[in-house]
Design a protein around this motif. Structure first.
Motif, PDB file in Angstrom:
ATOM      1  N   ILE A   7      -7.428  -0.341  -0.694  1.00 29.02           N
ATOM      2  CA  ILE A   7      -7.006  -0.841   0.620  1.00 29.02           C
ATOM      3  C   ILE A   7      -6.081  -2.065   0.492  1.00 29.02           C
ATOM      4  N   PHE A   8      -6.347  -2.930  -0.499  1.00 32.32           N
ATOM      5  CA  PHE A   8      -5.498  -4.114  -0.646  1.00 32.32           C
ATOM      6  C   PHE A   8      -4.107  -3.750  -1.180  1.00 32.32           C
ATOM      7  N   CYS A   9      -3.991  -2.662  -1.953  1.00 32.89           N
ATOM      8  CA  CYS A   9      -2.661  -2.183  -2.358  1.00 32.89           C
ATOM      9  C   CYS A   9      -1.868  -1.776  -1.117  1.00 32.89           C
ATOM     10  N   TYR A  49      -4.611  -5.328  -9.692  1.00 31.98           N
ATOM     11  CA  TYR A  49      -5.488  -5.740 -10.795  1.00 31.98           C
ATOM     12  C   TYR A  49      -6.878  -5.772 -10.190  1.00 31.98           C
ATOM     13  N   ALA A  50      -7.840  -5.123 -10.817  1.00 34.72           N
ATOM     14  CA  ALA A  50      -9.175  -5.030 -10.231  1.00 34.72           C
ATOM     15  C   ALA A  50      -9.830  -6.404 -10.110  1.00 34.72           C
ATOM     16  N   ASP A  51      -9.586  -7.249 -11.095  1.00 38.45           N
ATOM     17  CA  ASP A  51     -10.285  -8.540 -11.134  1.00 38.45           C
ATOM     18  C   ASP A  51      -9.535  -9.504 -12.049  1.00 38.45           C
ATOM     19  N   LEU A  52     -10.118 -10.676 -12.232  1.00 38.97           N
ATOM     20  CA  LEU A  52      -9.474 -11.733 -13.032  1.00 38.97           C
ATOM     21  C   LEU A  52      -9.187 -11.286 -14.459  1.00 38.97           C
ATOM     22  N   ASN A  89     -15.845 -11.746  -9.170  1.00 43.20           N
ATOM     23  CA  ASN A  89     -15.566 -10.680 -10.135  1.00 43.20           C
ATOM     24  C   ASN A  89     -16.821  -9.873 -10.378  1.00 43.20           C
ATOM     25  N   GLY A  90     -16.796  -8.590  -9.977  1.00 43.11           N
ATOM     26  CA  GLY A  90     -17.937  -7.707 -10.204  1.00 43.11           C
ATOM     27  C   GLY A  90     -18.908  -7.722  -9.040  1.00 43.11           C
ATOM     28  N   GLU A  91     -19.572  -6.585  -8.889  1.00 39.15           N
ATOM     29  CA  GLU A  91     -20.510  -6.407  -7.786  1.00 39.15           C
ATOM     30  C   GLU A  91     -21.610  -7.470  -7.803  1.00 39.15           C
ATOM     31  N   THR A  96     -16.544  -7.042  -3.353  1.00 38.65           N
ATOM     32  CA  THR A  96     -16.661  -5.771  -2.608  1.00 38.65           C
ATOM     33  C   THR A  96     -15.337  -5.008  -2.587  1.00 38.65           C
ATOM     34  N   VAL A  97     -14.232  -5.718  -2.748  1.00 39.79           N
ATOM     35  CA  VAL A  97     -12.923  -5.056  -2.814  1.00 39.79           C
ATOM     36  C   VAL A  97     -12.391  -5.279  -4.236  1.00 39.79           C
TER      37      VAL A  97
END
Ligand code: 5GP
Ligand code: ZN
Length: 138
Positions: A7-9, A49-52, A89-91, A96-97
């Motif tokens: 969704i953020f893309c 990028y999924a996370d840091l 970073n991470g559940e 959540t996003v």
């Protein structure tokens, strides 16, 4: 690079509308749809990028510089009393996003979030603290 299910893309590309308060080639800064406080905003990179851990260092550095610029601007305009910059970073950490984002959270005296944006403190014995210290020092 982007992720077609992210969704953020879609927001970053302007395909889903957002209340964008700043935009440049690399980033979009928009109001959070479900804000913790008045003015809560998110910095998102336009690339996925999924996370840091996945972010290249130059984008990490640019994100932090942008966070400072936005925090200064928002503090001046909103006259807030403090400011949190949060990045999950991470559940397990509350993410959540799974498209990197930094929360810019203006804080106000008695904004109702004093408890939520803090944590309980562990009472770790010295030997456990030292074990962690030995593992972590670079
Ligand atoms: P996280 O829990 O992953 O650190 O934060 C995700 C944040 O994204 C939440 O604060 C949530 O309110 C926000 N959010 C989720 N979907 C949307 C959306 O479609 N638009 C905007 N502007 N914010 C969103
Ligand atoms: Zn994405």
């Amino acid at each position: 690079m982007r992720d077609s299910n992210c969704i953020f893309c879609k927001i970053a590309a302007g395909e889903i509308p957002s209340k964008t308060i700043y935009e440049d080639q690399e980033f979009r800064v928009m109001l959070d749809i479900s804000p913790a406080t008045r003015g809560h905003a998110l910095i998102i990179p336009k690339e996925h990028y999924a996370d840091l851990y996945e972010m290249p260092n130059n984008i990490v550095a640019q994100a932090m510089v942008l966070a400072k610029k936005m925090a200064s601007h928002m503090t001046k305009v909103l006259q807030c009393d403090g400011f949190n910059i949060v990045q999950n970073n991470g559940e397990a950490a509350g993410q959540t996003v799974f498209h990197f984002h930094m929360h810019l959270i203006p804080r106000y005296v008695k904004d109702g979030n004093q408890e939520k944006l803090s944590w309980n403190h562990l009472d770790l014995p010295e030997n456990e603290l030292d074990e962690i210290y030995q593992k972590l020092k670079l």
